[in-house]
Design a protein around this motif. Sequence first.
Motif, mmCIF file in Angstrom:
data_model
loop_
_atom_site.group_PDB
_atom_site.id
_atom_site.type_symbol
_atom_site.label_atom_id
_atom_site.label_comp_id
_atom_site.label_asym_id
_atom_site.label_seq_id
_atom_site.Cartn_x
_atom_site.Cartn_y
_atom_site.Cartn_z
ATOM 1 N N THR B 63 27.281 27.403 14.702
ATOM 2 C CA THR B 63 26.570 26.452 15.051
ATOM 3 C C THR B 63 25.679 25.370 14.496
ATOM 4 O O THR B 63 26.260 24.192 14.033
ATOM 5 C CB THR B 63 25.393 26.882 15.699
ATOM 6 N N ALA B 88 13.435 24.971 18.056
ATOM 7 C CA ALA B 88 14.317 25.355 19.003
ATOM 8 C C ALA B 88 14.867 26.978 19.485
ATOM 9 O O ALA B 88 15.132 27.698 20.677
ATOM 10 C CB ALA B 88 15.476 24.717 18.900
ATOM 11 N N VAL B 121 21.089 25.675 27.709
ATOM 12 C CA VAL B 121 21.451 24.555 26.086
ATOM 13 C C VAL B 121 22.000 23.583 26.553
ATOM 14 O O VAL B 121 21.675 22.337 26.063
ATOM 15 C CB VAL B 121 22.117 25.217 25.337
ATOM 16 N N ALA B 124 19.362 21.725 28.358
ATOM 17 C CA ALA B 124 18.256 20.528 26.820
ATOM 18 C C ALA B 124 19.776 19.195 25.947
ATOM 19 O O ALA B 124 19.479 18.225 26.258
ATOM 20 C CB ALA B 124 18.115 21.770 25.723
ATOM 21 N N ALA B 125 20.932 19.858 26.354
ATOM 22 C CA ALA B 125 21.568 18.160 26.065
ATOM 23 C C ALA B 125 21.687 17.492 26.860
ATOM 24 O O ALA B 125 21.967 16.039 26.619
ATOM 25 C CB ALA B 125 23.700 19.250 25.648
ATOM 26 N N GLY B 279 15.193 20.632 24.577
ATOM 27 C CA GLY B 279 15.820 19.457 24.973
ATOM 28 C C GLY B 279 14.899 17.899 23.968
ATOM 29 O O GLY B 279 15.713 17.474 22.804
ATOM 30 N N ALA B 282 14.144 19.324 20.550
ATOM 31 C CA ALA B 282 14.834 19.003 19.727
ATOM 32 C C ALA B 282 15.569 17.027 19.455
ATOM 33 O O ALA B 282 15.750 17.196 18.077
ATOM 34 C CB ALA B 282 16.804 19.932 19.995
ATOM 35 N N ASN B 314 25.624 19.743 21.888
ATOM 36 C CA ASN B 314 24.800 20.509 22.889
ATOM 37 C C ASN B 314 26.062 21.106 23.584
ATOM 38 O O ASN B 314 25.618 22.744 23.971
ATOM 39 C CB ASN B 314 23.814 20.782 22.773
ATOM 40 N N ALA B 318 26.526 25.353 24.533
ATOM 41 C CA ALA B 318 26.652 25.643 25.320
ATOM 42 C C ALA B 318 28.064 26.295 26.064
ATOM 43 O O ALA B 318 27.987 27.755 26.196
ATOM 44 C CB ALA B 318 25.212 25.094 26.653
ATOM 45 N N PRO B 324 21.383 25.562 20.161
ATOM 46 C CA PRO B 324 21.324 24.698 20.033
ATOM 47 C C PRO B 324 21.558 23.683 18.993
ATOM 48 O O PRO B 324 21.170 24.222 17.939
ATOM 49 C CB PRO B 324 19.279 24.180 20.428
#
Lengths: 128, 571
Positions: B63, B88, B121, B124-125, B279, B282, B314, B318, B324
């Motif tokens: 990551t 996160a 994730v 979140a993106a 999200g 972050a 992200n 994912a 993340p």
Amino acid sequence: MLTQLSDFLSRRSAFVLVFVLLEAGMLAGFLKGVGQLHAPAAGLAATRGAGSASACSTLALTFRRTATERDITLLLTQYGATIVYGPDENSAYLVRLSDSQPLAETAAALRESAVIDDVRLQTACRTH
Amino acid sequence: MRPPIASPRQAPPLATRLMPELLAAILLSVASCAEYIGLGTQATSSLPGSQAVALGAMMGVLTAVVGLIGIALGGSIQPLISGPRVAATVLFSNLLATLAAQPRLAAHGLPALLGCAALAVAVAAITQLLLAAFKAGTLARMVPAPVFSGLLFGAAALAIESQVQTVTHCALEWPPTLVVIAAGLAAHFGWVYGVGFAARRGYSLPKGLSLFWTLLAGSAAYYAVLGFTPPAADCRTLGISGFDPGGIGSGAVERWTHTFSLLDGAILAQIGVYGALIGVLASLDTLIAIANIESSTHARAKPNRDLLMHGVLNLLCAGAGLLPVVGSLTRTNMALAAGARTRWTAILHALLTLALILFCSRLLSYVPKLAAAGVMIAMALDMLDDWSKLITRLTFSDMQPRQVVAAAMWLFVTVALVTIVTGEPSDGFAAGCALGVLPLLWPPRGLEVRIEVHPARIDVGLGGALLGHVVDRKVCEPLLARVVAEPGCTAIEFDLRALQRVDLSACKALIQFEALLRARGVAVLYRLKPDSPAGATFAAIRGDQAPPASFADVDVDAGNAGQPGNILHMN
């Protein structure tokens, strides 16, 4: 005295927070850990330590002839499973799962795996 | 004397910067790899099997590689160091634990669980992409500061709880576990104390190396006691099998289609809530890191472009089943302090980290799991932000008015307590947001803003209620746009005498905005009524958080309470 204590705590706010954080985390962790130790296992008394799975959290797996060592290792890794006996007379391996793993559903899922030829619940569990 | 206007630093040519950037990258790699390993092991701590820990370590490192290279190539400001971050990752880990408790998902093992977590994730993106698309980075800043501080505190407690469970489990079988953890934490606090000691004597040591020493000391203690008694099977080293990339990427398409077939409304809702929370958190972490680079390098970032880049990264993470990616304030500060000025530090750091996982996985396999647990505990203790310490300090002080401090403290405690008791950061966040709305129920609620632009100065008059959720939108953003449009502006004067109400979040936002303006060479002055609650609150917080004010031309005349006067000049 209370004023002095307040002054002390005010000057040491970082220490206060770290102390409270550590205590909160440790208390919650200890309580959960103790709760898991005393959780009733299926038909057997719980034992301490890493290998605390009961007899009913085992499956007899027969792998396909074409399965490689890497395929088997990856599959077992994905379930946190360990081989405890085998191969037996039917080329099956007795595999122990963690107590939290739902046995019947996991057996059904493993039957669909390309690496597995056959899945059987351990004999002692079949009558439950 | 008029303060000089600082011009943004220009990126120097690579040939002159290669050695300093390489040295910064090496320092960053030594300091941060322990963090990536610790975060990865935290992420998968709830998954079954002893190999899950090593799998997590690999996820954490990969990551970081994705985040570093992606932001180095596409970020608007450098050097922004992105990768996995504690808050996160703890949310990700809690989601995995919740999903692992669902029999339908647990029955299908790691692919299903990691697939569902990867969906979070992705959510979140998408959250970050939406924030960027609607230029709504400020939406994240509308959440009251005590809510985020409480969330960080609660998440840190959950991380410690998770590691304490592991430590308890190992300690019952193998008592030297406590020696390993104690050695790691002693090294961490010893290095932090040493940094402070050296600073008082005029020397500068990188604070970020504390986690490296934690890992090293914990590992040394483990191997020292290993000869006396062998540890339990689950408490040994990371091992090599978990570093097999097939554990993450094998049958990706099959894994995704299989995962979608297992989802139902309840699980989707849970994933959605966690994803949105990750999200928002972050995005805020990233925006804070960006603001820090702006003030350190006098360059101007494009926050929405950086949010967009993080959203895209992200989505990649994912798809690959990674953690993340978040902009990191602490690692960015470490890079700046080490001499990093360009994107090359991040790129070189990524290459060094990638080399570690590709060529040194055998070395990593010898890292004890307990040493990684010690790193995670040390990181959790470092999660306490300055505002939680400020709120605590003010609570035990006699600062007036007490209701402002009490409101912030109650909000902080409620969010932290709900998070710890329920084990769900989303519950704590929801409780905090609900409580944070309560102050809007009584007047005054609105903020009146009056801006007058003069040749070299901007006068800003604020009246009514200065609350945290409006400061960025109504004050900071418009003023920053005017400062950029008027290069000759050298001072901004805030007239706060008409304020009837203020909260700690607003004070924090205004003080941070002041720091940003100062870094750009714009002096900030305040007009206050010291005898008004709002003025007294702001003056007390400002005096606590910023360099001491020099008082000049202060006219404390009780008989002229309604007249203009009582000016605080702050340079």
